[in-house]
Design a protein around this motif. Structure first.
Motif, PDB file in Angstrom:
ATOM      1  N   ILE A 147       9.675   8.555   5.093  1.00 31.05           N
ATOM      2  CA  ILE A 147       8.652   8.484   6.154  1.00 31.05           C
ATOM      3  C   ILE A 147       9.132   7.171   6.915  1.00 31.05           C
ATOM      4  CG2 ILE A 147       6.208   7.993   6.672  1.00 31.05           C
ATOM      5  CD1 ILE A 147       5.322   9.268   4.106  1.00 31.05           C
ATOM      6  N   LEU A 148       9.553   6.184   6.311  1.00 27.80           N
ATOM      7  CA  LEU A 148       9.995   5.042   6.851  1.00 27.80           C
ATOM      8  C   LEU A 148      11.122   5.332   8.026  1.00 27.80           C
ATOM      9  CD1 LEU A 148       9.589   2.032   4.258  1.00 27.80           C
ATOM     10  CD2 LEU A 148       8.517   2.206   6.506  1.00 27.80           C
ATOM     11  N   VAL A 149      11.952   6.119   7.613  1.00 30.64           N
ATOM     12  CA  VAL A 149      12.920   6.426   8.527  1.00 30.64           C
ATOM     13  C   VAL A 149      12.284   7.177   9.923  1.00 30.64           C
ATOM     14  CG1 VAL A 149      14.865   8.427   9.039  1.00 30.64           C
ATOM     15  CG2 VAL A 149      14.786   7.324   6.693  1.00 30.64           C
ATOM     16  N   GLY A 150      11.269   7.844   9.740  1.00 30.95           N
ATOM     17  CA  GLY A 150      10.470   8.347  11.131  1.00 30.95           C
ATOM     18  C   GLY A 150      10.125   7.221  11.882  1.00 30.95           C
ATOM     19  N   VAL A 151       9.634   6.240  10.992  1.00 36.05           N
ATOM     20  CA  VAL A 151       8.737   5.355  11.900  1.00 36.05           C
ATOM     21  C   VAL A 151       9.717   4.158  12.645  1.00 36.05           C
ATOM     22  CG1 VAL A 151       7.597   3.034  11.431  1.00 36.05           C
ATOM     23  CG2 VAL A 151       7.015   5.004   9.887  1.00 36.05           C
ATOM     24  N   LYS A 171       0.795  -1.095  -0.118  1.00 34.37           N
ATOM     25  CA  LYS A 171      -0.122   0.142   0.044  1.00 34.37           C
ATOM     26  C   LYS A 171       0.810   1.030  -0.003  1.00 34.37           C
ATOM     27  CE  LYS A 171      -3.675  -0.064  -0.154  1.00 34.37           C
ATOM     28  NZ  LYS A 171      -4.580  -0.280  -1.368  1.00 34.37           N
ATOM     29  N   ILE A 172       2.147   1.205   0.807  1.00 32.15           N
ATOM     30  CA  ILE A 172       2.885   2.342   0.628  1.00 32.15           C
ATOM     31  C   ILE A 172       3.890   2.475  -0.379  1.00 32.15           C
ATOM     32  CG2 ILE A 172       2.442   2.731   3.194  1.00 32.15           C
ATOM     33  CD1 ILE A 172       5.124   1.316   3.737  1.00 32.15           C
ATOM     34  N   SER A 173       3.980   1.500  -1.214  1.00 26.58           N
ATOM     35  CA  SER A 173       4.843   1.140  -2.176  1.00 26.58           C
ATOM     36  C   SER A 173       6.262   1.220  -1.810  1.00 26.58           C
ATOM     37  CB  SER A 173       4.723   2.273  -3.525  1.00 26.58           C
ATOM     38  OG  SER A 173       4.517   3.636  -2.936  1.00 26.58           O
ATOM     39  N   ALA A 174       6.609   0.502  -0.987  1.00 31.31           N
ATOM     40  CA  ALA A 174       7.839   0.197  -0.325  1.00 31.31           C
ATOM     41  C   ALA A 174       8.733  -0.884  -0.759  1.00 31.31           C
ATOM     42  CB  ALA A 174       7.927   0.119   1.090  1.00 31.31           C
ATOM     43  N   VAL A 175      10.001  -0.557  -1.222  1.00 35.72           N
ATOM     44  CA  VAL A 175      10.787  -1.501  -1.779  1.00 35.72           C
ATOM     45  C   VAL A 175      11.000  -2.875  -0.683  1.00 35.72           C
ATOM     46  CG1 VAL A 175      13.137  -2.289  -2.807  1.00 35.72           C
ATOM     47  CG2 VAL A 175      11.798  -0.063  -3.185  1.00 35.72           C
ATOM     48  N   VAL A 198      14.201  -2.088   4.594  1.00 37.17           N
ATOM     49  CA  VAL A 198      13.253  -1.670   3.697  1.00 37.17           C
ATOM     50  C   VAL A 198      13.371  -0.022   3.528  1.00 37.17           C
ATOM     51  CG1 VAL A 198      10.945  -1.468   3.390  1.00 37.17           C
ATOM     52  CG2 VAL A 198      11.725  -3.449   4.325  1.00 37.17           C
ATOM     53  N   ALA A 199      13.360   0.481   4.460  1.00 38.27           N
ATOM     54  CA  ALA A 199      13.743   2.001   4.377  1.00 38.27           C
ATOM     55  C   ALA A 199      14.970   2.562   3.467  1.00 38.27           C
ATOM     56  CB  ALA A 199      13.833   2.977   5.518  1.00 38.27           C
ATOM     57  N   VAL A 200      16.178   1.673   3.566  1.00 44.21           N
ATOM     58  CA  VAL A 200      17.191   2.337   2.715  1.00 44.21           C
ATOM     59  C   VAL A 200      17.119   1.727   1.408  1.00 44.21           C
ATOM     60  CG1 VAL A 200      19.664   1.843   2.422  1.00 44.21           C
ATOM     61  CG2 VAL A 200      18.685   2.062   4.620  1.00 44.21           C
ATOM     62  N   LEU A 201      16.413   0.462   1.092  1.00 43.74           N
ATOM     63  CA  LEU A 201      16.160   0.275  -0.237  1.00 43.74           C
ATOM     64  C   LEU A 201      15.178   1.028  -0.799  1.00 43.74           C
ATOM     65  CD1 LEU A 201      15.923  -3.817   0.226  1.00 43.74           C
ATOM     66  CD2 LEU A 201      17.813  -2.469  -0.753  1.00 43.74           C
ATOM     67  N   THR A 202      14.249   1.459  -0.177  1.00 41.98           N
ATOM     68  CA  THR A 202      13.041   2.268  -0.632  1.00 41.98           C
ATOM     69  C   THR A 202      13.631   3.616  -1.325  1.00 41.98           C
ATOM     70  OG1 THR A 202      11.358   1.000   0.613  1.00 41.98           O
ATOM     71  CG2 THR A 202      10.702   2.970  -0.388  1.00 41.98           C
ATOM     72  N   MET A 203      14.384   4.478  -0.431  1.00 39.16           N
ATOM     73  CA  MET A 203      14.981   5.552  -0.803  1.00 39.16           C
ATOM     74  C   MET A 203      15.851   5.444  -1.874  1.00 39.16           C
ATOM     75  SD  MET A 203      16.015   7.484   2.852  1.00 39.16           S
ATOM     76  CE  MET A 203      16.740   6.155   3.566  1.00 39.16           C
ATOM     77  N   THR A 204      16.476   4.604  -1.634  1.00 35.52           N
ATOM     78  CA  THR A 204      17.953   4.427  -2.946  1.00 35.52           C
ATOM     79  C   THR A 204      17.266   4.110  -4.146  1.00 35.52           C
ATOM     80  OG1 THR A 204      19.471   3.925  -0.971  1.00 35.52           O
ATOM     81  CG2 THR A 204      19.961   3.480  -3.259  1.00 35.52           C
ATOM     82  N   LEU A 205      16.498   2.973  -4.294  1.00 41.59           N
ATOM     83  CA  LEU A 205      15.997   2.540  -5.391  1.00 41.59           C
ATOM     84  C   LEU A 205      15.070   3.716  -5.982  1.00 41.59           C
ATOM     85  CD1 LEU A 205      14.556  -0.771  -6.739  1.00 41.59           C
ATOM     86  CD2 LEU A 205      13.097   1.020  -6.799  1.00 41.59           C
ATOM     87  N   SER A 227       7.398   8.836  -5.414  1.00 39.17           N
ATOM     88  CA  SER A 227       6.619   8.583  -4.359  1.00 39.17           C
ATOM     89  C   SER A 227       7.134   7.332  -3.557  1.00 39.17           C
ATOM     90  CB  SER A 227       5.161   8.080  -5.041  1.00 39.17           C
ATOM     91  OG  SER A 227       4.185   7.568  -4.061  1.00 39.17           O
ATOM     92  N   ILE A 228       7.926   6.448  -4.059  1.00 34.99           N
ATOM     93  CA  ILE A 228       8.530   5.292  -3.672  1.00 34.99           C
ATOM     94  C   ILE A 228       9.662   5.824  -2.550  1.00 34.99           C
ATOM     95  CG2 ILE A 228       9.987   3.564  -3.825  1.00 34.99           C
ATOM     96  CD1 ILE A 228       8.421   2.851  -6.522  1.00 34.99           C
ATOM     97  N   ALA A 229      10.416   6.976  -3.268  1.00 33.51           N
ATOM     98  CA  ALA A 229      11.485   7.223  -2.370  1.00 33.51           C
ATOM     99  C   ALA A 229      10.953   8.036  -1.192  1.00 33.51           C
ATOM    100  CB  ALA A 229      12.199   8.416  -3.013  1.00 33.51           C
ATOM    101  N   GLN A 230       9.792   8.863  -1.228  1.00 31.71           N
ATOM    102  CA  GLN A 230       9.120   9.487  -0.206  1.00 31.71           C
ATOM    103  C   GLN A 230       8.818   8.517   1.142  1.00 31.71           C
ATOM    104  OE1 GLN A 230       9.038  12.897   0.044  1.00 31.71           O
ATOM    105  NE2 GLN A 230       9.884  13.466  -1.895  1.00 31.71           N
ATOM    106  N   ALA A 231       8.175   7.413   0.199  1.00 30.21           N
ATOM    107  CA  ALA A 231       7.846   6.351   1.600  1.00 30.21           C
ATOM    108  C   ALA A 231       8.901   5.902   2.282  1.00 30.21           C
ATOM    109  CB  ALA A 231       7.240   5.327   0.744  1.00 30.21           C
TER     110      ALA A 231
END
Length: 497
Positions: free
Chosen positions: A313-317, A219-223, A280-287, A306-310
């Motif tokens: 947000i995961l960094v904060g989570v 749903k949040i389009s995370a890698v 997941v946060a690192v992969l999502t931001m980088t890719l 949008s994937i990078a922005q997710a």
């Protein structure tokens, strides 16, 4: 036990369902798009009034229907966000729907019903109702993706969305089933209470965590659960794409944070949970950032953006989950920074997509090269779109800069300094592709001469988004102060157990 007051707590959702049915009925009797859109837009006043009334009269968290419905400042914060999304999408989609989608009533009705599901995702405290809310959110989105019936890309997007959505729902349901098997309850407060007695090293809890993160990760389009986003963003009608990019993501994070924090998953095997979320946060931001930098289609670029922005947000989570056991006050402050980031992202992305929709309406193009010389042909559109792109990139003094400062500062203070450094490096990469669009708009020669006229509805949506960004820039601290109680609600439920 049912009480009449429970219906009042459910009033925003009930009124939205009725509004969706009214819009559908209006569409049966008239094919005038202005009447259908006006009904949907004006009708939002009713659920908005109920939501505002609940905010004004708020005296503490309320539960109803055997604790399945939770009305607290956290859920009310997200309900306001979802209503803002609905209003802006109605404005931004008006001309596009008439030109490319011959299903006016269907589009608005489906969107409103999906918003109902999003509201429930933020305001339910029970696993089964979270799953039902997820499906209520998703089913209308599947149909919206395929509403351009003459376009094979749109049909392909709808089919892919259904298949991948079904897979992610099954994964999430397996995770919920494991949580129920481990604790004997589907109530999130019951989960948190039961997990207090668990010892670390429980493999089944880690497996359940992985499945829950995977389910919400779609749903949040995370890698690596992002594979649906680029093709579906490109193939779906652009207003639907805008709705996916903000509504689906905000709802996914609302439910994920409630399950992780309110459900007390951090109480057992916190270190593996933090490690999984960090990866997941690192992969999502980088890719997201690096692939976005090489895109030529603006909608695919926004998908990877949008994937990078997710990832941000995961960094904060990650910071929130990592500090929840030792310092709940600091963790709640970190959650407030996440909520502020989500609000700014929603406003910013809506403005950026309004510009993309306007360009598609006026030129029929969706490639970055189609933005060449846009400043000379549509100054208002160019300035509004550029302001939103600068905010997404985190360039000061726009609100997006402050949202990144807050979320990165909170994560740093919560012990995730290495993750913040990676996020900052990724932010530099994002400046490249956002800056490329601004350069094309303001410094390249236009492909054609002549002014482009932005429609009133799109001009209004872009103006509202730009004005909201400027206002958010000025009242940053006020919004953070409003987000703090919402974040503390999630932790307050755990006190005294």
């Amino acid at each position: 036990m049912f009480k009449p007051y429970d219906l009042y707590l459910l009033a925003p959702q009930i009124s939205l369902v009725l509004l969706g049915l009214v819009v559908m009925a209006v569409d049966l009797f008239t094919k005038k798009r202005i009447v259908i859109a006006a009904t949907a837009l004006v009708g939002l006043i009713v659920p908005a009034a109920f939501t505002i009334a609940q905010v004004v009269t708020y005296s503490g968290p309320q539960t109803a229907f055997f604790k399945m419905l939770v009305v607290d400042q956290y859920s009310l914060f997200f309900e306001i966000i979802f209503l803002i999304i609905a209003a802006v999408i109605i404005l931004a989609s008006y001309d596009y729907i008439g030109k490319y989608v011959q299903a006016d009533g269907e589009f608005y009705s489906l969107m409103l019903l999906s918003v109902v599901g999003m509201m429930f995702m933020a305001s339910t405290g029970e696993l089964i109702s979270i799953y039902i809310a997820l499906e209520l959110t998703s089913f209308p989105l599947y149909i919206m993706a395929g509403l351009i019936r003459s376009d094979t890309k749109s049909s392909e997007a709808a089919v892919k969305y259904v298949l991948l959505g079904a897979m992610s729902s099954a994964i999430l349901l397996y995770g919920f089933a494991l949580l129920y098997g481990l604790t004997g309850t589907t109530d999130l407060q019951g989960l948190a209470h039961t997990f207090k007695s668990f010892t670390n090293g429980n493999l089944m809890v880690i497996v359940a965590d992985v499945l829950v993160i995977a389910g919400f990760g779609f749903k949040i389009s995370a890698v690596p659960f992002h594979m649906w986003a680029p093709d579906i963003y490109e193939g779906a009608p652009t207003p639907a794409t805008a709705f996916f990019s903000v509504g689906s993501k905000a709802a996914g994070f609302a439910a994920l944070i409630r399950v992780l924090v309110y459900g007390g998953l951090w109480q057992v095997d916190m270190v593996p949970l933090v490690v999984i979320l960090s990866i997941v946060a690192v992969l999502t931001m980088t890719l997201g950032n690096f692939v976005a930098a090489v895109q030529t289609n603006i909608k695919r670029m926004m998908a990877y953006s949008s994937i990078a922005q997710a990832g941000y947000i995961l960094v904060g989570v990650v910071g929130t989950v990592g500090m929840a056991r030792t310092n709940q006050a600091a963790a709640a402050t970190g959650t407030a920074a996440v909520l502020f980031f989500i609000l700014v992202y929603v406003v910013t992305n809506l403005g950026a997509f309004s510009g993309i929709i306007a360009l598609a309406n006026m030129t029929g193009g969706e490639r970055i090269d189609d933005f060449r010389g846009l400043w000379r042909r549509a100054p208002l559109l160019s300035v509004g779109t550029a302001l939103c792109l600068l905010s997404l990139a985190g360039i000061p003094p726009v609100a997006g800069f402050f949202s990144k400062v807050f979320i990165f500062t909170s994560a740093w203070q919560l012990g995730q300094s290495w993750l913040v450094i990676i996020a900052l490096l990724n932010s530099i990469v994002s400046v490249v592709y956002y800056g490329r669009i601004i350069k094309v708009m303001f410094f390249d020669e236009p492909q054609k001469e002549g002014r482009l006229v932005t429609s009133m509805s799109l001009g209004t949506s872009i103006t509202l988004a730009s004005a909201a960004l400027l206002v958010l820039t000025v009242i940053v601290q006020l919004v953070i102060n409003a987000a703090n109680p919402a974040a503390f609600n999630l932790f307050a439920s755990l006190v005294g157990r």
